[in-house]
Design a protein around this motif. Structure first.
Motif, mmCIF file in Angstrom:
data_model
loop_
_atom_site.group_PDB
_atom_site.id
_atom_site.type_symbol
_atom_site.label_atom_id
_atom_site.label_comp_id
_atom_site.label_asym_id
_atom_site.label_seq_id
_atom_site.Cartn_x
_atom_site.Cartn_y
_atom_site.Cartn_z
ATOM 1 N N UNK A 1 0.841 -1.187 0.000
ATOM 2 C CA UNK A 1 0.000 0.000 0.000
ATOM 3 C C UNK A 1 0.886 1.250 0.000
ATOM 4 N N UNK A 2 0.769 2.019 -1.053
ATOM 5 C CA UNK A 2 1.511 3.269 -1.127
ATOM 6 C C UNK A 2 2.890 3.171 -1.735
ATOM 7 N N UNK A 3 3.345 1.981 -2.132
ATOM 8 C CA UNK A 3 4.689 1.897 -2.688
ATOM 9 C C UNK A 3 4.966 0.599 -3.408
ATOM 10 N N UNK A 4 6.064 0.587 -4.111
ATOM 11 C CA UNK A 4 6.503 -0.605 -4.824
ATOM 12 C C UNK A 4 8.019 -0.694 -4.732
ATOM 13 N N UNK A 5 8.497 -1.930 -4.678
ATOM 14 C CA UNK A 5 9.934 -2.169 -4.679
ATOM 15 C C UNK A 5 10.259 -2.916 -5.957
ATOM 16 N N UNK B 1 9.499 9.754 -2.972
ATOM 17 C CA UNK B 1 9.668 8.401 -3.516
ATOM 18 C C UNK B 1 10.451 7.543 -2.528
ATOM 19 N N UNK B 2 11.466 8.094 -1.905
ATOM 20 C CA UNK B 2 12.225 7.355 -0.899
ATOM 21 C C UNK B 2 11.313 6.912 0.236
ATOM 22 N N UNK B 3 10.436 7.796 0.693
ATOM 23 C CA UNK B 3 9.509 7.439 1.775
ATOM 24 C C UNK B 3 8.584 6.296 1.369
ATOM 25 N N UNK B 4 8.111 6.316 0.110
ATOM 26 C CA UNK B 4 7.233 5.237 -0.365
ATOM 27 C C UNK B 4 7.988 3.911 -0.433
#
Length: 122
Positions: free
Chosen positions: A37-41, A75-78
């Motif tokens: 939720x809120x990001x992707x790696x 973006x770093x935070x996500x």
């Protein structure tokens, strides 16, 4: 302008090429394209005892800056949020780091710039 599906496909191909490039340098691929939720790696890899969360950024040319320069604090935070979710979901407690691979060029002639520990979780 490239169609969205073609951009997505190109992105996946560049990420796969970056994973292979990192594997040649001793890392082991654990997972790719992990959504939270809120990001992707993009890539999750092992480097010895370290779990490495890798953001892959691609630009055909670096006339307007290096691809790694596009990773904003937001973006770093996500990415950090997604990494914490991944660690929690898999019950992991291990040393981690956040790397960036800036990729320039066009397939198959890509150039890679690996920035280890590009940013820290806070």
């Amino acid at each position: 302008m490239t169609a969205p599906s073609n951009r997505r496909q190109l992105g996946q191909q560049v990420e796969q090429a970056a994973a292979r490039w990192l594997e040649v340098r001793g890392l082991t691929l654990v997972a790719s394209n992990q959504h939270a939720k809120g990001g992707e790696i993009d890539l999750i890899m092992r480097d010895g005892d370290n779990l490495v969360f890798v953001e892959v950024r691609h630009r055909r040319r670096s006339d307007y800056g290096h691809p790694a320069e596009t990773i904003t604090p937001a973006k770093q935070r996500r990415i950090i949020k997604a990494a914490r979710f991944y660690l929690h979901a898999h019950g992991l407690s291990c040393p981690c780091r956040f790397d960036v691979v800036g990729v320039t060029g066009s397939l198959p002639a890509l150039e890679f710039d690996w920035i280890r520990a590009a940013f820290d979780a806070y």
